[in-house]
Write an enzyme that holds these catalytic residues in place. Structure first.
Site, PDB file in Angstrom:
ATOM      1  CD  GLU A 137     -28.500  99.438 -13.516  1.00 52.04           C
ATOM      2  OE1 GLU A 137     -27.420  99.127 -14.035  1.00 52.04           O
ATOM      3  OE2 GLU A 137     -29.240  98.615 -12.954  1.00 52.04           O
ATOM      4  CD  GLU A 156     -28.463  92.573 -15.393  1.00 55.39           C
ATOM      5  OE1 GLU A 156     -27.833  91.568 -15.017  1.00 55.39           O
ATOM      6  OE2 GLU A 156     -27.926  93.659 -15.656  1.00 55.39           O
TER       7      GLU A 156
HETATM    8  C1  GLA Z   1     -25.850  96.080 -14.001  1.00 53.63           C
HETATM    9  C2  GLA Z   1     -26.510  96.043 -12.644  1.00 53.63           C
HETATM   10  C3  GLA Z   1     -25.982  97.142 -11.765  1.00 53.63           C
HETATM   11  C4  GLA Z   1     -24.485  97.268 -11.838  1.00 53.63           C
HETATM   12  C5  GLA Z   1     -24.075  97.449 -13.250  1.00 53.63           C
HETATM   13  C6  GLA Z   1     -22.579  97.608 -13.310  1.00 53.63           C
HETATM   14  O1  GLA Z   1     -26.362  97.041 -14.823  1.00 53.63           O
HETATM   15  O2  GLA Z   1     -27.891  96.145 -12.695  1.00 53.63           O
HETATM   16  O3  GLA Z   1     -26.329  96.829 -10.450  1.00 53.63           O
HETATM   17  O4  GLA Z   1     -23.874  96.154 -11.287  1.00 53.63           O
HETATM   18  O5  GLA Z   1     -24.465  96.297 -13.957  1.00 53.63           O
HETATM   19  O6  GLA Z   1     -22.079  98.413 -12.304  1.00 53.63           O
END
Ligand code: GLA
Length: 344
Positions: free
Chosen positions: A250, A141
């Protein structure tokens, strides 16, 4: 259909890419273990690989949780992702204290101190796990499309510019060797605007010889667009054209499409609609399987998901298996869309 007669996701997708789930150390036995090992061939830690868990104090490393995940992945012949070495969240404050223990301000001296700490941290973690981890999220990020230059104004960035990113990738490569794969991970990375900033940054890093191997697309999405399917496909191609791998790191599909709605129960229709959204996204992934090495969902089943608390506290059922660990339409959207009830 009985659970045990169900096709395994990892078999259905075996010609396409690895399929994974984010896990907690507590999910590695009993019914969660059974579901995980039947359907998935890749794992990542939901939390315990993050800096605040691994190194809550300077010189204090807590390895036991990650060690447990690694031996589990090895016992079950699973790939393992490491998430994440560098992030602006879930990182302990000690990283950003100057030599007198005060909050760092952007000076040359602090920059040097922070980069030295970063190198030491990464070297310690990577030395321990370099033979075990297949894919590393090196930074998470770092892009913020609301900034004129597209860079998130984190403490890392304020103190070091983009040097923290360069040093991080270089250090992992140096310690882990050439075979392990290094990723830059972000959310909304398939949205036009943000993805161009990400593209420019990565291109610049590659031009400078920084060893980036791929993009991690978090893919926390809603039941409706964005991203559009066209955006997804274009994004995969953009990065593949730079000779980079793509991983979906994710994934979850919220049943909502905004941050204000809140349902007490989730209707069948909505779950069917979610099944179609999973179908459509996986159709694009599979069509472009040469550009994707893994797809990972952010959790195993709806009984444990961060979407219960983000962006607000509310019921959400974003994964492929329900709260009783049974398959949902979302699963059939991937495995056999003909099983999906007609769209309302
Ligand atoms: C972001 C992070 C993850 C996690 C999610 C929420 O996407 O990259 O590590 O913390 O938020 O669970």
């Amino acid at each position: 259909m009985e659970q045990k007669e169900l096709p395994a996701l990892k078999d259905v997708l075996k010609e396409d890419f690895f399929i994974g789930a984010a896990v907690t150390p507590g999910q590695l036995d009993g019914v969660h273990r059974d579901l995980l090992t039947k359907h998935f061939n890749t794992i990542v830690a939901e939390n315990v690989m993050k800096p605040e868990w691994l190194a809550p104090e300077p010189d204090l490393f807590i390895w036991e949780h990650v060690d447990k995940l690694i031996s589990f992945s090895q016992n079950h012949h699973m790939k393992i992702r490491f998430h994440t070495l560098v992030w602006h969240n879930q990182t302990p404050d000690w990283f950003f204290k100057d030599k007198n223990g005060n909050e760092m301000t952007p000076t040359e001296e602090n920059k040097e101190l922070l980069l030295t700490r970063l190198k030491t941290y990464i070297t310690t973690v990577v030395e321990r796990y370099r033979d075990d981890i297949h894919y590393w999220d090196v930074v998470n990020e770092v892009i913020d499309p609301d900034q004129p230059n597209g860079m998130r104004q984190s403490k890392w960035y304020q103190i070091t510019g983009i040097d923290f990113i360069k040093v991080a990738f270089q250090t992992v490569r140096q310690v882990a060797g050439p075979d392990t794969k290094l990723y830059i991970n972000d959310f909304n990375s398939m949205r036009p605007g943000k993805r161009e900033f990400l593209f420019e940054l990565v291109k610049d890093l590659l031009d400078q010889g920084i060893p980036v191997d791929g993009i991690g697309h978090q893919m926390h999405v809603g039941i409706e667009e964005p991203p559009t399917l066209v955006d997804v496909e274009e994004t995969l191609k953009m990065f593949a054209d730079l000779d980079l791998d793509n991983q979906i790191t994710e994934m979850d599909v919220s049943v909502y499409n905004n941050s204000t709605d809140k349902y007490d129960t989730i209707s069948e229709d909505l779950l069917v609609k979610q099944g179609y959204r999973y179908r459509d996204l996986f159709d694009v992934f599979r069509k472009n399987k040469d550009m994707i090495s893994a797809v990972v969902t952010w959790g195993i089943a709806d009984d444990h998901t961060w979407k219960r608390h983000f962006p607000i506290d509310r019921l959400d059922l974003p994964l492929l298996f329900n709260e009783q660990l049974q398959v949902k339409d979302a699963f059939w959207g991937i495995v056999d869309p003909l099983q999906l009830p007609a769209k309302q």
